[in-house]
Design a protein around this motif. Structure first.
Motif, mmCIF file in Angstrom:
data_model
loop_
_atom_site.group_PDB
_atom_site.id
_atom_site.type_symbol
_atom_site.label_atom_id
_atom_site.label_comp_id
_atom_site.label_asym_id
_atom_site.label_seq_id
_atom_site.Cartn_x
_atom_site.Cartn_y
_atom_site.Cartn_z
ATOM 1 N N ILE A 121 4.507 -0.163 8.615
ATOM 2 C CA ILE A 121 3.727 -0.769 7.532
ATOM 3 C C ILE A 121 2.282 -0.299 7.569
ATOM 4 O O ILE A 121 1.682 0.030 6.540
ATOM 5 N N LEU A 122 1.693 -0.257 8.768
ATOM 6 C CA LEU A 122 0.298 0.189 8.883
ATOM 7 C C LEU A 122 0.158 1.636 8.436
ATOM 8 O O LEU A 122 -0.839 2.004 7.794
ATOM 9 N N ALA A 123 1.126 2.472 8.766
ATOM 10 C CA ALA A 123 1.066 3.878 8.358
ATOM 11 C C ALA A 123 1.190 4.025 6.851
ATOM 12 O O ALA A 123 0.542 4.885 6.243
ATOM 13 N N ALA A 124 1.998 3.180 6.231
ATOM 14 C CA ALA A 124 2.249 3.311 4.797
ATOM 15 C C ALA A 124 1.210 2.604 3.943
ATOM 16 O O ALA A 124 0.844 3.086 2.860
ATOM 17 N N ARG A 125 0.713 1.457 4.421
ATOM 18 C CA ARG A 125 -0.125 0.615 3.569
ATOM 19 C C ARG A 125 -1.513 0.345 4.119
ATOM 20 O O ARG A 125 -2.340 -0.264 3.433
ATOM 21 N N GLY A 126 -1.796 0.771 5.318
ATOM 22 C CA GLY A 126 -3.053 0.384 5.930
ATOM 23 C C GLY A 126 -2.957 -1.035 6.461
ATOM 24 O O GLY A 126 -1.869 -1.599 6.589
ATOM 25 N N ASP A 127 -4.080 -1.615 6.759
ATOM 26 C CA ASP A 127 -4.094 -2.934 7.381
ATOM 27 C C ASP A 127 -3.526 -3.993 6.441
ATOM 28 O O ASP A 127 -3.777 -3.983 5.233
ATOM 29 N N VAL A 128 -2.763 -4.939 7.021
ATOM 30 C CA VAL A 128 -2.147 -6.032 6.264
ATOM 31 C C VAL A 128 -2.195 -7.287 7.128
ATOM 32 O O VAL A 128 -2.402 -7.211 8.341
ATOM 33 N N PRO A 129 -2.001 -8.476 6.533
ATOM 34 C CA PRO A 129 -1.850 -9.680 7.356
ATOM 35 C C PRO A 129 -0.599 -9.570 8.226
ATOM 36 O O PRO A 129 0.392 -8.958 7.832
#
Length: 427
Positions: A121-129
């Motif tokens: 997820i971090l690789a695809a979208r950057g930082d997230v909750p």
């Protein structure tokens, strides 16, 4: 007060680490501490409610002992270090029954699944909750449990308010060691030698950017001028504005402080009044599977070191709510949580017994447990650690370290790093 090379605000681990580095460099340091003790959130007490045994009110372990700089200090002094992971037996419950071997194996494997999903997820979208990770694993029976551990329990914040990248940057490995007698007692015994520490001396204002970068601190006892200043108070204290800066801090520093709010972790200890030990071995940890994201998790350490009490941890918004409601509410919450596993025998076991509840929320010199980064602000730790005024003003503490964030080691390393920069500025 006389002038000094470096003045340090706060006698927690970051302040002590900074002062030790200045001392070892042959320079003068003065540490100003607002409270009446050293150690900050490393505090060993002997509460009557627990029979006078030593009890760590805040920090407990030397995390990642293989890379923790405090471990060699303890070993060199001959201190006894208990291997917490080896002496502790674990019991995981699904509802009111023990998890099966197959479930425990799946639980062990779930951590790598959770980490892999986070990285994707971090690789695809950057930082997230952090809540986004469990949403990506809707069919994983353990995802919500891991979220509860890594959010409220370990990092003291609800997962929906917590940066997944900050969590990933600060994952700890290695073993956990417990200093016999308590972490706070170790600090008092080993980390204050030959340091000029002035207790009960809150700093009111920091005037920085003076001639040659000099800094002047105003306290109720007078002023002190130094070549450099290292501020080690919590981001909760900094955000509250009780410590004033003149001129005001640069925008990037102020933004970093507000991107690193304080979480809260509360300990609730219950002392037994009967011989029943809930069919658990001594020094046993008890936790439950969490069915849904956001449900509270309160793990317990039962009969630690053969003692006659259990202690539970609760973090995040539930801890803040219980702190506002008072100690009776926190004790009731702990008892009700234990009832879900052990039934009515819990009431008989603790009937008429004493209890202890920690209050880091109410400590004006801390205002919480330790900080976390809000989603999208994982780099705030790096920004807060950057020099101000060419290094004549530095910030240090667990908030300023990446890798050991929220730990004693992170605070110590951050303080020593800040001291080296300050000393270079002083020349």
């Amino acid at each position: 007060m006389t002038e000094t090379d470096v003045v340090i605000i706060g006698a927690g681990l970051a302040g002590l680490g900074a002062a030790a580095a200045v001392r070892d460099a042959g320079k003068r340091a003065v540490v100003l501490e607002a409270s009446n003790r050293v150690g900050g959130r490393a505090w060993t007490a002997h509460p009557a409610a627990l029979g006078g045994v030593w009890f760590d009110m805040g920090a407990i372990w030397f995390h990642d002992a293989e890379h923790n700089p405090l471990v060699p200090i303890a070993r060199a002094a001959g201190d006894k270090l208990l291997r917490s992971d080896e002496i502790r037996q674990e019991r995981t419950f699904v509802g009111d029954r023990l998890a099966t071997e197959a479930e425990l194996t799946d639980y062990d494997n779930a951590w790598s699944r959770y980490e892999a999903a986070t990285d994707a997820i971090l690789a695809a979208r950057g930082d997230v909750p952090l809540t986004e990770i469990a949403r990506r694993l809707p069919d994983d029976p353990w995802a919500a449990t891991i979220e509860a551990w890594e959010g409220p329990v370990i990092c003291a914040v609800d997962a929906d308010k917590f940066s997944a990248l900050d969590w990933r940057r600060n994952g700890l490995n290695g073993s956990n060691l417990l200093p016999d007698g308590g972490v706070g007692a170790f600090v008092q015994r080993r980390l204050v030698q030959d340091l000029d520490i002035r207790l009960n001396t809150p700093v009111l204002r920091v005037r920085w950017g003076g001639p040659n970068g000099h800094v002047t601190l105003e306290t109720a006892s007078g002023t002190i001028t130094a070549g450099a200043c290292i501020v080690t108070v919590s981001t909760g204290v900094l955000a509250a504005g009780t410590l004033a800066f003149d001129p005001v801090l640069p925008a990037r520093v102020a933004e970093a402080i507000h991107a690193l709010p304080m979480g809260l972790a509360m300990k609730v200890a219950l002392r037994a009044t009967s011989p029943d030990r809930l069919d658990l071995p001594g020094h046993c940890s008890v936790a439950r599977m969490i069915a849904r994201s956001g449900d509270p998790l309160m793990p317990f350490q039962c009969w630690p070191l053969g003692r006659d009490y259990v202690q539970g941890w609760i973090g995040g918004s539930v801890a803040w709510d219980l702190a506002r409601q008072g100690e009776a509410a926190a004790v009731d919450f702990a008892l009700s949580y234990l009832r879900q596993v052990f039934g009515g025998r819990v009431d008989r076991l603790f009937a008429g017994g004493t209890s202890l509840v920690t209050h880091w929320d109410a400590d004006p010199w801390v205002r919480g447990a330790y900080c976390y980064a809000v989603p999208g602000s994982a780099q705030a730790r790096d920004r807060l650690a950057q020099p101000v005024s060419d290094g004549h003003l530095m910030f240090a503490g667990e908030a300023c370290h990446v890798g050991f964030a929220g730990t004693l080691a992170g605070a110590w390393i951050s303080g020593q790093t800040a001291a080296r920069t300050a000393l270079a500025a002083v020349g």
